[in-house]
Design a protein around this motif. Structure first.
Motif, short mmCIF file in Angstrom:
data_model
loop_
_atom_site.label_atom_id
_atom_site.label_comp_id
_atom_site.label_asym_id
_atom_site.label_seq_id
_atom_site.Cartn_x
_atom_site.Cartn_y
_atom_site.Cartn_z
N SER A 739 0.80 -1.42 -0.20
CA SER A 739 0.03 0.28 -0.11
C SER A 739 0.82 1.15 -0.31
CB SER A 739 -0.75 0.06 1.20
OG SER A 739 -1.08 1.19 1.64
N ILE A 740 0.73 2.00 -0.98
CA ILE A 740 1.78 3.11 -1.28
C ILE A 740 0.87 4.16 0.00
CG2 ILE A 740 2.12 5.47 -1.93
CD1 ILE A 740 1.76 3.44 -4.38
N ALA A 741 -0.48 3.74 0.20
CA ALA A 741 -1.37 4.76 1.35
C ALA A 741 0.05 4.88 2.87
CB ALA A 741 -2.60 4.55 1.35
N ASP A 742 -0.09 3.75 2.91
CA ASP A 742 0.41 3.41 4.19
C ASP A 742 1.92 3.41 4.22
OD1 ASP A 742 0.29 2.25 6.33
OD2 ASP A 742 1.78 0.43 6.30
N LEU A 743 2.74 3.36 3.54
CA LEU A 743 4.05 3.82 3.00
C LEU A 743 4.40 5.00 3.40
CD1 LEU A 743 6.48 2.44 2.42
CD2 LEU A 743 6.10 3.94 -0.25
N ARG A 744 5.13 5.51 4.67
CA ARG A 744 5.81 6.57 4.71
C ARG A 744 6.64 7.75 3.28
NH1 ARG A 744 5.68 8.21 9.27
NH2 ARG A 744 5.91 6.37 11.03
N ALA A 745 6.64 9.03 3.12
CA ALA A 745 6.80 9.52 2.78
C ALA A 745 8.67 9.49 2.04
CB ALA A 745 6.43 10.72 2.77
N ILE A 746 8.98 9.67 3.42
CA ILE A 746 10.39 8.74 3.46
C ILE A 746 11.01 8.03 2.04
CG2 ILE A 746 12.45 9.03 3.72
CD1 ILE A 746 10.88 10.87 6.69
N PRO A 747 10.70 7.07 2.98
CA PRO A 747 11.21 5.91 1.58
C PRO A 747 10.36 5.74 0.10
CG PRO A 747 10.24 5.40 3.14
CD PRO A 747 10.29 6.32 3.96
N TRP A 748 9.38 6.31 0.51
CA TRP A 748 8.54 6.75 -0.49
C TRP A 748 9.64 7.94 -1.95
CZ3 TRP A 748 4.80 5.93 -4.68
CH2 TRP A 748 4.24 6.16 -5.96
N VAL A 749 10.00 8.33 -1.47
CA VAL A 749 11.21 9.53 -2.63
C VAL A 749 12.66 8.91 -2.15
CG1 VAL A 749 12.78 11.34 -2.19
CG2 VAL A 749 9.61 11.45 -1.90
N PHE A 750 13.17 7.75 -1.72
CA PHE A 750 13.87 7.66 -1.49
C PHE A 750 15.21 6.60 -2.61
CE2 PHE A 750 17.34 6.15 2.23
CZ PHE A 750 18.53 5.90 0.81
N SER A 751 13.72 5.47 -2.53
CA SER A 751 13.67 4.99 -3.77
C SER A 751 13.07 5.38 -4.90
CB SER A 751 12.50 3.60 -3.19
OG SER A 751 11.01 4.59 -3.59
N TRP A 752 12.51 6.10 -5.29
CA TRP A 752 12.48 6.52 -6.15
C TRP A 752 14.03 7.34 -6.75
CZ3 TRP A 752 9.47 5.20 -10.47
CH2 TRP A 752 8.15 4.27 -9.77
N ILE A 906 23.33 1.98 -1.07
CA ILE A 906 22.29 2.37 -1.24
C ILE A 906 23.15 3.65 -0.79
CG2 ILE A 906 20.87 3.14 1.25
CD1 ILE A 906 19.75 0.33 -0.09
N ASN A 907 24.04 3.67 -0.33
CA ASN A 907 24.87 4.62 1.49
C ASN A 907 25.85 5.63 0.24
OD1 ASN A 907 25.26 6.12 3.77
ND2 ASN A 907 27.55 5.48 2.73
N ALA A 908 26.38 4.34 -0.88
CA ALA A 908 27.07 4.89 -1.84
C ALA A 908 26.24 6.29 -2.52
CB ALA A 908 28.45 4.44 -1.93
N ILE A 909 25.26 5.64 -3.23
CA ILE A 909 24.90 6.18 -4.23
C ILE A 909 24.35 7.63 -3.46
CG2 ILE A 909 22.62 6.31 -5.61
CD1 ILE A 909 22.85 2.98 -5.97
N ALA A 910 23.72 7.51 -1.96
CA ALA A 910 23.51 9.05 -1.49
C ALA A 910 24.32 9.57 -1.41
CB ALA A 910 22.92 8.44 -0.37
N SER A 911 25.55 9.36 -0.82
CA SER A 911 26.79 10.15 -0.52
C SER A 911 27.03 11.13 -2.38
CB SER A 911 27.65 9.34 -0.92
OG SER A 911 28.03 9.01 0.74
N GLY A 912 26.18 10.45 -3.34
CA GLY A 912 26.58 10.78 -4.92
C GLY A 912 25.94 11.98 -5.11
N LEU A 913 24.59 11.34 -4.37
CA LEU A 913 23.25 12.37 -4.84
C LEU A 913 23.14 13.20 -4.33
CD1 LEU A 913 20.67 9.31 -6.42
CD2 LEU A 913 21.88 11.21 -7.74
N ARG A 914 23.63 13.58 -2.79
CA ARG A 914 23.78 14.62 -1.33
C ARG A 914 22.58 14.50 -1.17
NH1 ARG A 914 27.10 19.56 -0.62
NH2 ARG A 914 26.64 18.44 1.12
N THR A 915 21.05 13.13 -1.03
CA THR A 915 19.91 13.21 -0.71
C THR A 915 19.60 11.42 -0.82
OG1 THR A 915 17.92 14.03 -1.64
CG2 THR A 915 19.51 13.04 -3.40
N THR A 916 18.86 11.59 -0.21
CA THR A 916 17.64 10.03 -0.16
C THR A 916 16.63 10.89 -0.45
OG1 THR A 916 18.30 10.55 2.54
CG2 THR A 916 19.80 9.14 1.51
N GLY A 917 16.14 10.75 0.95
CA GLY A 917 14.83 10.53 1.30
C GLY A 917 14.10 11.98 1.71
#
Length: 917
Positions: A739-752, A906-917
């Motif tokens: 359920s997207i409704a139950d999913l927190r907005a942070i992992p929703w954005v982080f995953s995309w 996940i951590n390495a890509i987050a460092s490169g993008l300077r963003t997660t969720g």
């Protein structure tokens, strides 16, 4: 011939060169560290060091690139600070956007003199609120290594070092990188709340006080340079006001681990840290108070206080030592006694009852210092110390308590059932009319339903025990340190009035002959599109309620009543897409401001902005400039979440800069809203249409059959749900469902973001613009003409454009290969790619040019990251495929063994993008 000074463009190009030069130096140091560690196979793969081999990269590349990106981020921060310094030297301090010199210049341009400016500043009260959402992937020990590296980088800038001294710096950098390489970078065990709080306390106790010193100096200098008298500023007191808040240990919305015991411990940890901060600051000041008894007249009050404190300790060894060392320096002697008293409080013994008591002692020091003619010592040392006492008090930061309205409903149901009320156990399903009739009548009485020792069920006990912790804190330490009671998912008036009922039960209501009031402010949090639309009516009814009126009057203490309103930028975006969400938030603020004004209540908007554009992030001063006219009262709160805390505040220069942006931005925005006539945003007529069309496109995508299945395969959402990045579960209910409704907005954005789609930050905008262009070409042209003059739409479109530039079509298609069903893959990729290109083309048409040409700094920071990121993304895709195969084959042990590699990816890509969720 006189050489002309460099222009902004030249300074920017010099900055780009400095990035390349400094990065090359650090990558060379990293290569030396790898040689020393025997990691020779990785040296050909060093990022930004030439051509990287195209064959399969060896084990360790993820860690190599992750550290490489950490170095790049550090370099960009340092070069940005250096470029600002150069710009100030060449073009003047007021050439830097968003800082005090420009803000004071702009306020003067509004026709305001120093007295009118002070009247604005007196109302400016800014509070960043540190939160620990599951987006900060780095461990504290890694951040410590980063600080050591940053300090060496700063030292290396000094131009007069000899070659020998520079070699030493390089050796220290190589050693720090060697240590960093062997320091575990990620959480293999989910961090607990206390660890998250200790991380926040590090910023509050150890970093912000030094930043405040610089911030105060910057403001004072800007004030004097504007030609305004410093005496007038000092007479006005500590304005504008800056303080801090936190949710860590108080935010229990969907976080079952935040128990009443955790909240009690969090308050205690914050209090203890405040004493540590004040003792440290006092000891630093004491070193400057070496005025001799032989050369100065000692005030009687100072001597008396030394005697009083000496006798109060009952510790002869301590007091004799202080007397022997400092008797000839009475100001230092008194400082030593004060510091010793604070140490006793750190150790858990009685000491100062309140910050006012401590300030009385500091006032004795200051009065005596000024009395012997040393006003500069007071100005430079004692005044900043007293200012910190005013900011941090004995609490360090306000701790908010947040809970979901549905959880409160269950708690009230349990309470009413236990009290024997007819149908009370079904309170959660009562109509709003029935709820309001019951609450309005019941809240007239001051008596609770049950004895405070009664245990009545999980939800009720959780809420009431938490509130009892707050009531106990109030008795011992007053309201200092206690923030608001925030109701997330506020849907109707009863969601707020119900909190008063729970507060009454737990002893958080006060009563006198004139009625009852709540000891703490109850704050609505409007998040979803529907709730934002209804928010003015809900707030108006709440402000009209006698209990709210009384509560706000008591809190105002004779001043103008104020009411905090929190706005959620995450769920609204997840609900309806970025453009519709931003417009709904903008309209809600306009309407809510009118609602407050009609009732003579000043609103303090609390902006729940996340770390990514999709969740409300964006340059602070641009964000403030885009707020609806009249909505900035001077009071301003905003969340600082996860990795953005480290990005903004991990080093002194950056922390000072970002805090100054906040304060100066709030000041000039307040002045504009107060002293200029309301001005309609010229893009406003087009926004209802654009918002509606973008929402339709966004929701159509989410509702298309098969979307959930596609989403769960094309992004690493399943890996994020299993990660140990933060203490909070990825889902509000804690269930791993579909359920997207139950999913927190942070992992929703982080995953995309991890899959380089950035979809929540742009999808729907292209469809909206295309619909306008087709259905009403003249309106589209009119929009193009006014876009440059629209602060709101300009801000939103700039952020959308940033997301588009950060996305990568080639990598999207590579992640799409993870989707098993070719038809499902093609169906959704066709929709997404078409919308991506549509949005890109139409924005370029509106702006009459490519983003790379208009925003070269953004283009540079994205381009420099792309090659190493591509390697990391391809590795992640391979890891995901293998890990999912093991999970599908129920080879749990093997899947678990692979998981650290997944987390590092996940951590390495987050460092490169300077963003997660």
């Amino acid at each position: 011939m006189t050489e002309l000074p460099p222009t902004r463009e030249q300074l920017r190009l010099e900055g780009f060169e400095l990035i390349d030069e400094t990065l090359s130096f650090l990558v060379g140091c990293l290569g030396d560290a790898l040689k020393s560690l025997g990691e020779d196979s990785l040296i050909p793969y060093l990022p930004w060091s030439g051509t990287v081999p195209e064959n399969h990269p060896p084990e360790g590349t993820q860690q190599l690139y992750s550290i490489g990106f950490q170095l790049l981020n550090m370099v960009e921060e340092r070069v940005a600070a250096a470029t600002r310094r150069e710009r100030e030297k060449v073009l003047g301090a007021d050439s830097i956007r968003g800082l005090w010199p420009q803000a004071l210049r702009d306020m003067s341009a509004l026709g305001l003199g120093p007295q009118e400016i002070l009247a604005v500043l007196a109302d400016v009260d800014v509070q960043p609120v540190l939160t620990a959402h599951p987006t900060e992937a780095k461990r504290a020990s890694v951040r410590e290594r980063h600080r050591a590296l940053y300090e060496e980088l700063v030292r290396n800038e000094y131009p007069k070092y000899t070659d020998r001294e520079r070699r030493r710096i390089r050796e220290r950098i190589v050693t720090a990188l060697e240590t960093l390489w062997r320091t575990g970078e990620i959480h293999l065990v989910r961090p607990d709340i206390y660890r998250e709080l200790r991380d926040a306390i590090h910023y509050l106790r150890d970093l912000f006080p030094s930043a405040l010193n610089r911030l105060d100096l910057h403001f004072t200098e800007a004030w004097r340079n504007a030609g305004f008298p410093q005496e007038m500023l000092r007479a006005a007191g500590n304005i504008p006001r800056l303080s801090f808040g936190t949710w860590i240990g108080g935010d229990r919305d969907g976080h079952p681990l935040v128990t009443p015991e955790v909240t009690e411990k969090a308050l205690e940890m914050l209090r203890r840290a405040s004493f540590q901060l004040l003792k440290r600051e006092l000891e630093q000041v004491a070193g400057q108070l070496t005025l001799s008894r032989q050369l100065n007249e000692i005030p009687d009050a100072l001597e008396r206080r030394i005697d009083e404190l000496t006798f109060s300790f009952g510790d002869e060894d301590l007091t004799n030592d202080l007397h022997d060392r400092y008797h000839e320096e009475p100001w230092r002697h008194l400082s030593g006694l004060i510091a010793a008293r604070l140490q006793r409080q750190i150790d858990g013994h009685p000491g100062y009852n309140s910050p006012k008591d401590l300030d009385n002692d500091l006032g004795l020091l200051a009065d005596g210092i000024r009395g012997v003619g040393c006003s500069l010592i007071d100005e430079q040392y004692l005044r900043p110390l007293r200012q910190k006492l005013e900011i941090f008090g004995f609490h360090l930061a306000l701790l908010d308590v947040r809970q979901n309205s549905e959880f409160h409903d269950k708690a009230i149901s349990r309470l009413l059932a236990a009290a024997g009320l007819e149908d009370g156990g079904n309170y959660a399903s009562w109509t709003e009319e029935k709820r309001l009739a019951f609450l309005t009548e019941e809240l007239k009485s001051p008596r609770p339903f049950l004895h405070d020792s009664a245990r009545i069920g999980e939800e009720a006990d959780a809420v009431l025990d938490c509130y009892r912790v707050l009531a106990k804190h109030r008795k011992e330490w007053t309201d200092a340190g206690l923030g608001a009671l925030i109701v997330s998912m506020t849907r109707q008036l009863s969601d707020l009035l119900g909190v008063f009922l729970l507060a009454r039960e737990a002893g958080l209501m006060e009563h006198d002959a004139t009625g009852s009031w709540c000891a703490l402010e109850v704050v609505p949090l409007f998040e979803t599109m529907d709730d934002l639309d209804r928010s003015p009516g809900i707030l108006g009814a709440f402000l009209d309620h006698p209990l709210t009126i009384k509560t706000n009057e008591k809190r105002a203490n004779g001043g103008k009543p104020s009411q905090q309103v929190m706005l959620g930028y995450s769920d609204s975006n997840k609900d309806c897409g970025i453009l519709a969400a931003q417009w709904a938030l903008h309209q809600a603020q306009e309407a809510l401001t009118v609602t407050g004004n009609e009732r003579g209540v000043k609103l303090c908007f609390f902006h729940g902005r996340g770390g990514t554009i999709s969740r409300g992030a964006g340059p602070t001063h641009w964000f403030m400039a885009s707020l609806p006219h009249g909505s900035m009262s001077g009071e301003f709160r905003m969340t600082e979440q996860g990795e953005t805390i480290a990005q903004k505040y991990a080093n002194l220069a950056n922390a000072t800069y970002n805090l100054e942006l906040l304060l100066a931005g709030a000041a000039i925005t307040t002045a504009n809203h107060r002293h200029t006539p309301p001005k309609k945003d010229p893009a406003e007529p087009f926004l209802p249409f654009l918002a509606e069309k973008s929402q339709e496109a966004y929701q159509a995508l989410l509702r298309t059959e098969g979307f959930i299945n596609f989403y769960r395969q094309v992004t690493p959402i399943d890996a994020l749900e299993n990660s140990r990045i933060g203490s909070r579960p990825a889902r509000r209910t804690g269930k791993k469902g579909h359920s997207i409704a139950d999913l927190r907005a942070i992992p929703w954005v982080f995953s995309w973001t991890q899959a380089r789609f950035y979809l929540p930050g742009w999808f729907g905008v292209g469809s909206a613009l295309e619909a306008m262009q087709k259905e009403s070409p003249e309106q589209f042209e009119a929009l193009r003409e006014v876009l440059a003059h629209s602060t709101f739409l300009g801000y939103v479109f700039t952020n959308v454009e940033t997301n588009l530039a950060s996305a990568n079509l080639d990598l999207m298609n590579e992640y799409a290969a993870l989707v098993d069903d070719p038809e499902l893959r093609k169906k959704f990729m066709d929709i997404i790619v078409a919308e991506f290109r549509r949005t890109q083309d139409l924005l370029e048409g509106l702006y009459k040019g490519r983003m790379d040409d208009r925003r070269p700094r953004m283009a540079k920071t994205l381009a420099i990251r792309e090659a190493p990121l591509r390697v990391l993304h391809r590795q992640q895709i391979a890891i995901l495929k293998q890990w999912r195969g093991l999970v599908a084959d129920e080879k749990e042990a093997e899947a678990e063994t692979m998981f650290p590699k997944m987390l590092l990816s996940i951590n390495a890509i987050a460092s490169g993008l300077r963003t997660t969720g």
